[in-house]
Scaffold this active site. Structure first.
Site, PDB file in Angstrom:
ATOM      1  N   LYS A 179       0.816  -1.389   0.084  1.00 49.95           N
ATOM      2  CA  LYS A 179      -0.070  -0.028   0.041  1.00 49.95           C
ATOM      3  C   LYS A 179       1.041   1.313   0.038  1.00 49.95           C
ATOM      4  O   LYS A 179       0.311   2.276  -0.471  1.00 49.95           O
ATOM      5  CB  LYS A 179      -0.937   0.064   1.130  1.00 49.95           C
ATOM      6  CG  LYS A 179      -2.041  -1.106   1.107  1.00 49.95           C
ATOM      7  CD  LYS A 179      -2.955  -0.832   0.210  1.00 49.95           C
ATOM      8  CE  LYS A 179      -4.132  -1.917   0.381  1.00 49.95           C
ATOM      9  NZ  LYS A 179      -5.225  -1.560  -0.661  1.00 49.95           N
TER      10      LYS A 179
ATOM     11  N   GLU B 173      -9.474   6.209   3.433  1.00 48.87           N
ATOM     12  CA  GLU B 173     -10.417   5.145   4.144  1.00 48.87           C
ATOM     13  C   GLU B 173      -9.536   3.992   4.260  1.00 48.87           C
ATOM     14  O   GLU B 173      -8.644   3.804   3.538  1.00 48.87           O
ATOM     15  CB  GLU B 173     -11.457   4.956   3.268  1.00 48.87           C
ATOM     16  CG  GLU B 173     -11.364   4.077   2.229  1.00 48.87           C
ATOM     17  CD  GLU B 173     -10.367   4.378   1.176  1.00 48.87           C
ATOM     18  OE1 GLU B 173     -10.399   5.470   0.651  1.00 48.87           O
ATOM     19  OE2 GLU B 173      -9.515   3.466   0.574  1.00 48.87           O
TER      20      GLU B 173
ATOM     21  N   SER C  12       1.412  -9.979  -0.546  1.00 46.37           N
ATOM     22  CA  SER C  12       1.078  -8.297  -0.551  1.00 46.37           C
ATOM     23  C   SER C  12       1.218  -8.094   0.688  1.00 46.37           C
ATOM     24  O   SER C  12       1.438  -6.556   0.789  1.00 46.37           O
ATOM     25  CB  SER C  12      -0.460  -8.474  -0.928  1.00 46.37           C
ATOM     26  OG  SER C  12      -1.218  -8.897   0.012  1.00 46.37           O
TER      27      SER C  12
END
Lengths: 272, 403
Positions: B91, B113, B380
């Site tokens: 991210k 968010e 991930s």
């Protein structure tokens, strides 16, 4: 009987002098499924010129807490698109008041855009407001709406450019919805809205010349309406009306109190 | 086949678009313009790539998973180690990229968010690094499930706002973030954490993550002198998967698999398998597959992973699903948790539960592979944030604790 497609236009054509057109928003199925038709008829008797009937959606991202709440209650009450059309049919038996369906695009897509426009028109709906289908995405519904004689009302906001306002005006029919503040729906202090609205309305007047202009978002009293709508054709009230219902429902007098509030919104506090 | 999606209007086939209130249109136009400028701006690109190298820790490793390979006894398994990025997940690639864009645009307030908290932590981290005010919207239920990440965000100086509406998860946190954006659009930049939302977000977020696939490609060339046969990644909104797949889309020999969270099963109501079970619709600004009922009301998604229980999916994945360029499958909570254990014990890597969904699909895929083939799994994120959920799951499976 007037023809369907001209009902909205007639309202503006027939207004007298300085009269401000009042459009009221109510969520279909709120506070219960049975009351929607009576509310619409009562709004008309007490001064409403147009009705915006909200099609509830689970994720109303342009709405504040009040309309979110009403939408959730209506969904829990079992509202469906078919029931909304039934409500419109029931109103049509007694009234010619223009009805505009207002809601998000997803339930319309799920119903089927073509079927939706056809059935809405057959039920007696006059126009559509779909806030999350702006000009960029209007092709998803504009042809079907037009083919069925439904007006499409687009919105302009304080941050819309002059050029965009002109495009909105060119593509709208019925009226142009002027969003008075940058923000979500909800009643605000009249002064808060008035502060930002003056310059905006000036630009709207310069750029929106084909359609009538109604101003909405944040209006909660007759004085607000007078102040905010003074340079436009009228005003729209939604959240404040739902707040008024929420205050008294289900007390015995709730509906009478709501109608008194509607009357006051339009005509002011008539003493004696 | 040349792959050029999205088109100028932000459509991947029939998916995508800008389904937003009027107020956000000028903001999206401004963003699109600023983003397009950065694509050809060597100064911006250098700053972004320097940060990825010096701060994020890129390139991340491509690790040969020898014991996991032995376990299946078929194709060689490699892991793309996004869990080694600063903050513990992919991210941060996107958070850094979008924050640089916000700076370029002169916005002084950042909102985001988050579901599992990884995007929130990444955003809070980038804001701390550059001295920005930061508000993170997070569902109340997710705040409970991902308490560690809430604490991290707060320590990084972000304000975490609890969202109590609806399912109290990512869907509702996204609604609230959009409402904030509508209200404060003049000075606020909304850093969207996945390849969802109105155009240009899905394209922009994909491009900030394409570094994952580009690195994989060149690393594997160095190690094996060839392209992979299979790529596997988990898909919620789908940001890690699209970043991993995108540089390989035109390589038709590379088979790509996206793994959704089926929750208790794609045939139950307790699922988040959007492509397996959903139909096209509009949520949060774009047209894509959705879980919704016959009235078009959005359904609540379920997954044991707070990062995957989203009822929508990125529009590009919807397109890749329809065109069958990527194949999508659902794995259950149980299968994912089995994979958490297997990967931890065989490789010494505790994967995030999101990532474990990708690993769980190996049970299905590996028997179909050959020994001379290569499978790469995108790792991930790491599982530290999920330890509470993981511990409780295995405690419950072993029966009530004694004493």
């Amino acid at each position: 009987m007037t023809t369907k497609s001209s009902r909205i236009q007639n309202v503006f054509d027939n207004r007298t002098g300085e009269e401000k057109i009042m459009s009221l928003f109510i969520t279909a199925g709120y506070p219960d499924l049975e009351s929607t038709v009576d509310l619409i008829l009562g709004f008309e008797k007490n001064g409403a010129d147009l009705i915006e009937l909200g099609m509830p959606f689970s994720d109303p991202l342009a709405d504040g807490p009040t309309i979110q709440y009403a939408s959730n209650v209506a969904i829990k009450n079992g509202i469906t698109m078919k029931r909304i059309f039934d409500m419109v049919r029931a109103v049509r038996k007694e009234s010619d008041i223009p009805i505009i369906l207002m809601g998000y695009i997803n339930p319309v897509i799920r119903f089927g855009v073509q079927d939706f426009c056809r059935e809405a028109a057959e039920a007696g709906v006059d126009g559509l407001i779909i806030p999350d289908a702006p000009l960029e995405e209007s092709s998803i519904i504009s042809k079907e709406a037009k083919d069925n004689g439904l007006d499409i009302i687009y919105l302009v906001a304080p941050n819309s450019t002059d050029e965009r306002m002109k495009r909105v005006d060119a593509q709208s029919s019925g009226f142009v919805y002027c969003v008075s503040v940058t923000g979500v729906t909800g009643a605000r202090s009249g002064e808060e809205v008035a502060k930002s609205v003056e310059k905006f309305i000036e630009r709207v007047k310069e750029n929106v010349k084909i359609n009538p202009k109604l101003v909405g978002f944040g209006i909660k009293s007759h004085d607000d309406a007078k102040m905010i709508a003074r340079e436009t054709d009228g005003f729209i009230v939604g959240s404040a009306l739902i707040d008024a219902i929420r205050k008294d429902y289900p007390d015995q007098e709730w509906m009478a109190n709501v109608f008194a509030f509607v009357k006051e919104l339009k005509y002011g506090n008539i003493e004696g | 086949m040349k792959y050029t999606a999205p088109d100028k209007k932000g459509y991947f086939g029939k998916y995508g678009g800008k389904f937003v209130p009027e107020i956000l249109i000028p903001a999206l136009e401004e963003l699109e313009e600023a983003y397009n400028e950065t694509q050809n701006d060597p100064v911006f690109q250098k700053e972004y790539h320097d940060l990825l190298q010096e701060y994020v820790g890129r390139p991340t490793k491509l690790t040969y998973a020898n014991r996991l390979t032995d376990h299946y006894g078929r194709a060689k398994i490699y892991l793309k180690r996004e869990d080694l990025c600063h903050t513990g997940a992919h991210k941060i690639n996107n958070a850094i990229g979008q924050l640089l864009l916000a700076m370029k645009m002169g916005k002084n307030r950042i909102i985001a968010e988050t579901g599992a908290g990884q995007h929130g932590v990444a955003t809070a981290t980038a804001c701390a690094k550059f001295g920005f005010d930061c508000v993170i919207y997070m569902g109340a239920e997710d705040m409970e499930r991902q308490k560690l990440n809430v604490d991290r965000m707060r320590l990084l100086g972000a304000e975490v706002r609890s969202v109590e509406s609806g399912s109290k998860t990512l869907k509702d946190a996204t609604n609230e973030a959009i409402r904030d954006w509508v209200t404060n659009v003049e000075n606020t930049f909304y850093i969207i954490g996945s390849v969802v939302g109105p155009h240009p977000y899905p394209m922009m977020t994909r491009n900030f993550h394409r570094v994952i696939g580009e690195e994989t490609k060149s690393q594997l060339q160095k190690m094996e002198a060839r392209d992979p046969d299979y790529l596997i990644a988990c898909v919620g909104g789908g940001s890690n998967a699209i970043g991993f797949f995108y540089p390989f889309i035109e390589d038709e020999n590379v088979k790509m698999i996206g793994v959704e969270a089926a929750g208790l099963g794609a045939d139950t109501d307790q699922t988040a398998a959007t492509l397996t079970k959903g139909t096209p619709g509009v949520l949060h600004g774009s047209m894509s597959y959705l879980l919704h009922d016959t009235e078009g009301q959005i359904q609540l998604a379920h997954s044991i992973s707070a990062g995957l229980d989203y009822p929508g999916i990125g529009p590009e994945h919807s397109f890749l699903h329809d065109t069958k360029r990527v194949h999508y499958y659902g794995v259950t909570d149980q299968q994912a948790m089995n994979a958490v254990k297997l990967v931890s014990e065989t490789e010494g890597i505790i994967p995030a539960i999101e990532t474990a969904h990708a690993f769980a699909y190996l049970d299905t895929l590996m028997p179909l592979t050959q020994r001379d083939e290569i499978v790469v799994v995108n790792c991930s994120g790491r599982g530290d944030k999920d330890m509470k959920t993981i511990s409780e799951w295995f405690r419950n499976q072993q029966g009530p604790a004694e004493g």
